[in-house]
Scaffold this motif. Structure first.
Motif, PDB file in Angstrom:
ATOM      1  N   ARG A  28     -29.687 -29.663   2.662  1.00 43.14           N
ATOM      2  CA  ARG A  28     -28.966 -28.420   2.961  1.00 43.14           C
ATOM      3  C   ARG A  28     -28.263 -27.890   1.712  1.00 43.14           C
ATOM      4  NH1 ARG A  28     -27.861 -26.727   8.527  1.00 43.14           N
ATOM      5  NH2 ARG A  28     -29.178 -28.045   9.785  1.00 43.14           N
ATOM      6  N   SER A  29     -27.652 -26.719   1.847  1.00 40.55           N
ATOM      7  CA  SER A  29     -26.943 -26.107   0.720  1.00 40.55           C
ATOM      8  C   SER A  29     -25.656 -26.879   0.422  1.00 40.55           C
ATOM      9  CB  SER A  29     -26.606 -24.653   1.040  1.00 40.55           C
ATOM     10  OG  SER A  29     -25.615 -24.608   2.053  1.00 40.55           O
ATOM     11  N   LEU A  30     -25.152 -26.662  -0.762  1.00 46.70           N
ATOM     12  CA  LEU A  30     -23.937 -27.340  -1.198  1.00 46.70           C
ATOM     13  C   LEU A  30     -22.751 -26.958  -0.321  1.00 46.70           C
ATOM     14  CD1 LEU A  30     -22.493 -29.131  -3.269  1.00 46.70           C
ATOM     15  CD2 LEU A  30     -22.085 -27.065  -4.605  1.00 46.70           C
ATOM     16  N   LEU A  31     -22.649 -25.692   0.073  1.00 46.40           N
ATOM     17  CA  LEU A  31     -21.530 -25.257   0.906  1.00 46.40           C
ATOM     18  C   LEU A  31     -21.583 -25.891   2.297  1.00 46.40           C
ATOM     19  CD1 LEU A  31     -21.199 -21.503  -0.057  1.00 46.40           C
ATOM     20  CD2 LEU A  31     -19.771 -23.418  -0.749  1.00 46.40           C
ATOM     21  N   PHE A  32     -22.776 -26.048   2.863  1.00 48.36           N
ATOM     22  CA  PHE A  32     -22.894 -26.720   4.158  1.00 48.36           C
ATOM     23  C   PHE A  32     -22.443 -28.173   4.040  1.00 48.36           C
ATOM     24  CE2 PHE A  32     -25.189 -29.392   7.143  1.00 48.36           C
ATOM     25  CZ  PHE A  32     -24.864 -28.787   8.341  1.00 48.36           C
ATOM     26  N   LYS A  33     -22.878 -28.837   2.983  1.00 51.76           N
ATOM     27  CA  LYS A  33     -22.486 -30.232   2.773  1.00 51.76           C
ATOM     28  C   LYS A  33     -20.980 -30.349   2.594  1.00 51.76           C
ATOM     29  CE  LYS A  33     -26.763 -31.542   0.469  1.00 51.76           C
ATOM     30  NZ  LYS A  33     -27.325 -32.040  -0.791  1.00 51.76           N
ATOM     31  N   LEU A  34     -20.403 -29.446   1.814  1.00 49.92           N
ATOM     32  CA  LEU A  34     -18.965 -29.480   1.557  1.00 49.92           C
ATOM     33  C   LEU A  34     -18.178 -29.202   2.830  1.00 49.92           C
ATOM     34  CD1 LEU A  34     -16.824 -29.781  -0.645  1.00 49.92           C
ATOM     35  CD2 LEU A  34     -16.954 -27.324  -0.977  1.00 49.92           C
ATOM     36  N   HIS A  35     -18.634 -28.250   3.626  1.00 46.44           N
ATOM     37  CA  HIS A  35     -17.960 -27.922   4.878  1.00 46.44           C
ATOM     38  C   HIS A  35     -17.992 -29.109   5.838  1.00 46.44           C
ATOM     39  CE1 HIS A  35     -16.625 -25.737   8.382  1.00 46.44           C
ATOM     40  NE2 HIS A  35     -17.715 -26.112   9.020  1.00 46.44           N
ATOM     41  N   THR A  36     -19.155 -29.711   5.984  1.00 42.90           N
ATOM     42  CA  THR A  36     -19.284 -30.861   6.875  1.00 42.90           C
ATOM     43  C   THR A  36     -18.388 -32.006   6.428  1.00 42.90           C
ATOM     44  OG1 THR A  36     -21.577 -30.234   7.287  1.00 42.90           O
ATOM     45  CG2 THR A  36     -20.932 -32.447   7.921  1.00 42.90           C
ATOM     46  N   LEU A  37     -18.372 -32.256   5.130  1.00 50.42           N
ATOM     47  CA  LEU A  37     -17.565 -33.345   4.597  1.00 50.42           C
ATOM     48  C   LEU A  37     -16.077 -33.092   4.804  1.00 50.42           C
ATOM     49  CD1 LEU A  37     -17.497 -36.007   2.982  1.00 50.42           C
ATOM     50  CD2 LEU A  37     -17.347 -34.608   0.927  1.00 50.42           C
ATOM     51  N   THR A  38     -15.597 -31.890   4.529  1.00 53.40           N
ATOM     52  CA  THR A  38     -14.166 -31.627   4.645  1.00 53.40           C
ATOM     53  C   THR A  38     -13.700 -31.607   6.100  1.00 53.40           C
ATOM     54  OG1 THR A  38     -14.562 -29.235   4.502  1.00 53.40           O
ATOM     55  CG2 THR A  38     -13.984 -30.374   2.465  1.00 53.40           C
ATOM     56  N   VAL A  39     -14.517 -31.059   7.001  1.00 49.02           N
ATOM     57  CA  VAL A  39     -14.126 -31.050   8.416  1.00 49.02           C
ATOM     58  C   VAL A  39     -14.074 -32.473   8.964  1.00 49.02           C
ATOM     59  CG1 VAL A  39     -14.859 -30.370  10.733  1.00 49.02           C
ATOM     60  CG2 VAL A  39     -14.893 -28.708   8.889  1.00 49.02           C
ATOM     61  N   ALA A  40     -15.105 -33.254   8.682  1.00 42.18           N
ATOM     62  CA  ALA A  40     -15.133 -34.635   9.183  1.00 42.18           C
ATOM     63  C   ALA A  40     -14.013 -35.464   8.557  1.00 42.18           C
ATOM     64  CB  ALA A  40     -16.489 -35.268   8.887  1.00 42.18           C
ATOM     65  N   ASP A  41     -13.742 -35.246   7.279  1.00 40.15           N
ATOM     66  CA  ASP A  41     -12.668 -35.989   6.616  1.00 40.15           C
ATOM     67  C   ASP A  41     -11.305 -35.621   7.197  1.00 40.15           C
ATOM     68  OD1 ASP A  41     -11.580 -37.738   4.634  1.00 40.15           O
ATOM     69  OD2 ASP A  41     -11.002 -35.963   3.483  1.00 40.15           O
ATOM     70  N   THR A  42     -11.097 -34.340   7.462  1.00 38.30           N
ATOM     71  CA  THR A  42      -9.827 -33.907   8.049  1.00 38.30           C
ATOM     72  C   THR A  42      -9.642 -34.495   9.443  1.00 38.30           C
ATOM     73  OG1 THR A  42      -9.912 -31.841   6.809  1.00 38.30           O
ATOM     74  CG2 THR A  42      -8.448 -31.900   8.702  1.00 38.30           C
ATOM     75  N   LEU A  43     -10.657 -34.373  10.289  1.00 35.05           N
ATOM     76  CA  LEU A  43     -10.552 -34.914  11.644  1.00 35.05           C
ATOM     77  C   LEU A  43     -10.388 -36.433  11.621  1.00 35.05           C
ATOM     78  CD1 LEU A  43     -13.221 -32.809  13.545  1.00 35.05           C
ATOM     79  CD2 LEU A  43     -10.731 -32.643  13.708  1.00 35.05           C
ATOM     80  N   GLY A  44     -11.122 -37.094  10.747  1.00 34.35           N
ATOM     81  CA  GLY A  44     -11.012 -38.549  10.646  1.00 34.35           C
ATOM     82  C   GLY A  44      -9.639 -38.991  10.185  1.00 34.35           C
ATOM     83  N   SER A  45      -9.127 -38.328   9.162  1.00 33.01           N
ATOM     84  CA  SER A  45      -7.806 -38.691   8.645  1.00 33.01           C
ATOM     85  C   SER A  45      -6.713 -38.406   9.663  1.00 33.01           C
ATOM     86  CB  SER A  45      -7.530 -37.926   7.349  1.00 33.01           C
ATOM     87  OG  SER A  45      -8.459 -38.276   6.359  1.00 33.01           O
ATOM     88  N   MET A  46      -6.824 -37.285  10.366  1.00 30.90           N
ATOM     89  CA  MET A  46      -5.827 -36.971  11.380  1.00 30.90           C
ATOM     90  C   MET A  46      -5.897 -37.956  12.550  1.00 30.90           C
ATOM     91  SD  MET A  46      -5.972 -32.831  11.295  1.00 30.90           S
ATOM     92  CE  MET A  46      -4.691 -32.531  12.473  1.00 30.90           C
ATOM     93  N   SER A  47      -7.095 -38.392  12.902  1.00 29.66           N
ATOM     94  CA  SER A  47      -7.235 -39.378  13.965  1.00 29.66           C
ATOM     95  C   SER A  47      -6.630 -40.723  13.554  1.00 29.66           C
ATOM     96  CB  SER A  47      -8.716 -39.549  14.316  1.00 29.66           C
ATOM     97  OG  SER A  47      -8.877 -40.523  15.298  1.00 29.66           O
ATOM     98  N   ILE A  48      -6.844 -41.112  12.318  1.00 28.86           N
ATOM     99  CA  ILE A  48      -6.257 -42.358  11.820  1.00 28.86           C
ATOM    100  C   ILE A  48      -4.735 -42.260  11.801  1.00 28.86           C
ATOM    101  CG2 ILE A  48      -6.004 -43.809   9.766  1.00 28.86           C
ATOM    102  CD1 ILE A  48      -8.993 -43.283   9.240  1.00 28.86           C
ATOM    103  N   LEU A  49      -4.210 -41.133  11.345  1.00 24.86           N
ATOM    104  CA  LEU A  49      -2.759 -40.961  11.334  1.00 24.86           C
ATOM    105  C   LEU A  49      -2.183 -40.959  12.751  1.00 24.86           C
ATOM    106  CD1 LEU A  49      -2.345 -38.328   8.499  1.00 24.86           C
ATOM    107  CD2 LEU A  49      -1.527 -40.686   8.498  1.00 24.86           C
ATOM    108  N   PHE A  50      -2.902 -40.361  13.695  1.00 28.33           N
ATOM    109  CA  PHE A  50      -2.440 -40.386  15.087  1.00 28.33           C
ATOM    110  C   PHE A  50      -2.455 -41.813  15.633  1.00 28.33           C
ATOM    111  CE2 PHE A  50      -3.044 -39.905  19.709  1.00 28.33           C
ATOM    112  CZ  PHE A  50      -1.873 -39.206  19.985  1.00 28.33           C
ATOM    113  N   GLY A  51      -3.485 -42.591  15.271  1.00 31.02           N
ATOM    114  CA  GLY A  51      -3.527 -43.992  15.675  1.00 31.02           C
ATOM    115  C   GLY A  51      -2.366 -44.779  15.095  1.00 31.02           C
TER     116      GLY A  51
END
Length: 94
Positions: A28-51
């Motif tokens: 895929r394009s670089l922007l798609f990869k970057l978007h997927t990575l940042t969204v997943a990283d944000t949700l993952g980090s927020m889930s860990i902090l909530f835990g």
């Protein structure tokens, strides 16, 4: 029960971290990869902090500030990257 919920949130967060990394391998394009990575990283980090918030409730002001800061930082960073890529893309078209 709280420990189980806490470890579940942390596990979901780690899953999101790895899930966001796998599209980097694709075609895929670089922007798609970057978007997927940042969204997943944000949700993952927020889930860990909530835990962690469930596990250590005495630190709720610090962990809540971390969750809010993480959400704001990643949102603003996404807008800046999108703006920079659209400006750079316009130079290539000229």
């Amino acid at each position: 029960m709280i420990d189980l919920l806490s470890y579940t949130c942390i596990g979901v967060g780690i899953f999101f971290w790895f899930w966001g990394t796998f599209p980097l391998i694709g075609q895929r394009s670089l922007l798609f990869k970057l978007h997927t990575l940042t969204v997943a990283d944000t949700l993952g980090s927020m889930s860990i902090l909530f835990g962690l918030l469930l596990k250590i409730p005495s630190k709720w002001p610090l962990l809540t500030l971390a969750i809010i800061s993480l959400a704001m930082w990643n949102t603003m960073l996404g807008y800046v990257l999108a703006y920079c890529s659209s400006r750079e893309g316009s130079y290539e078209r000229e």
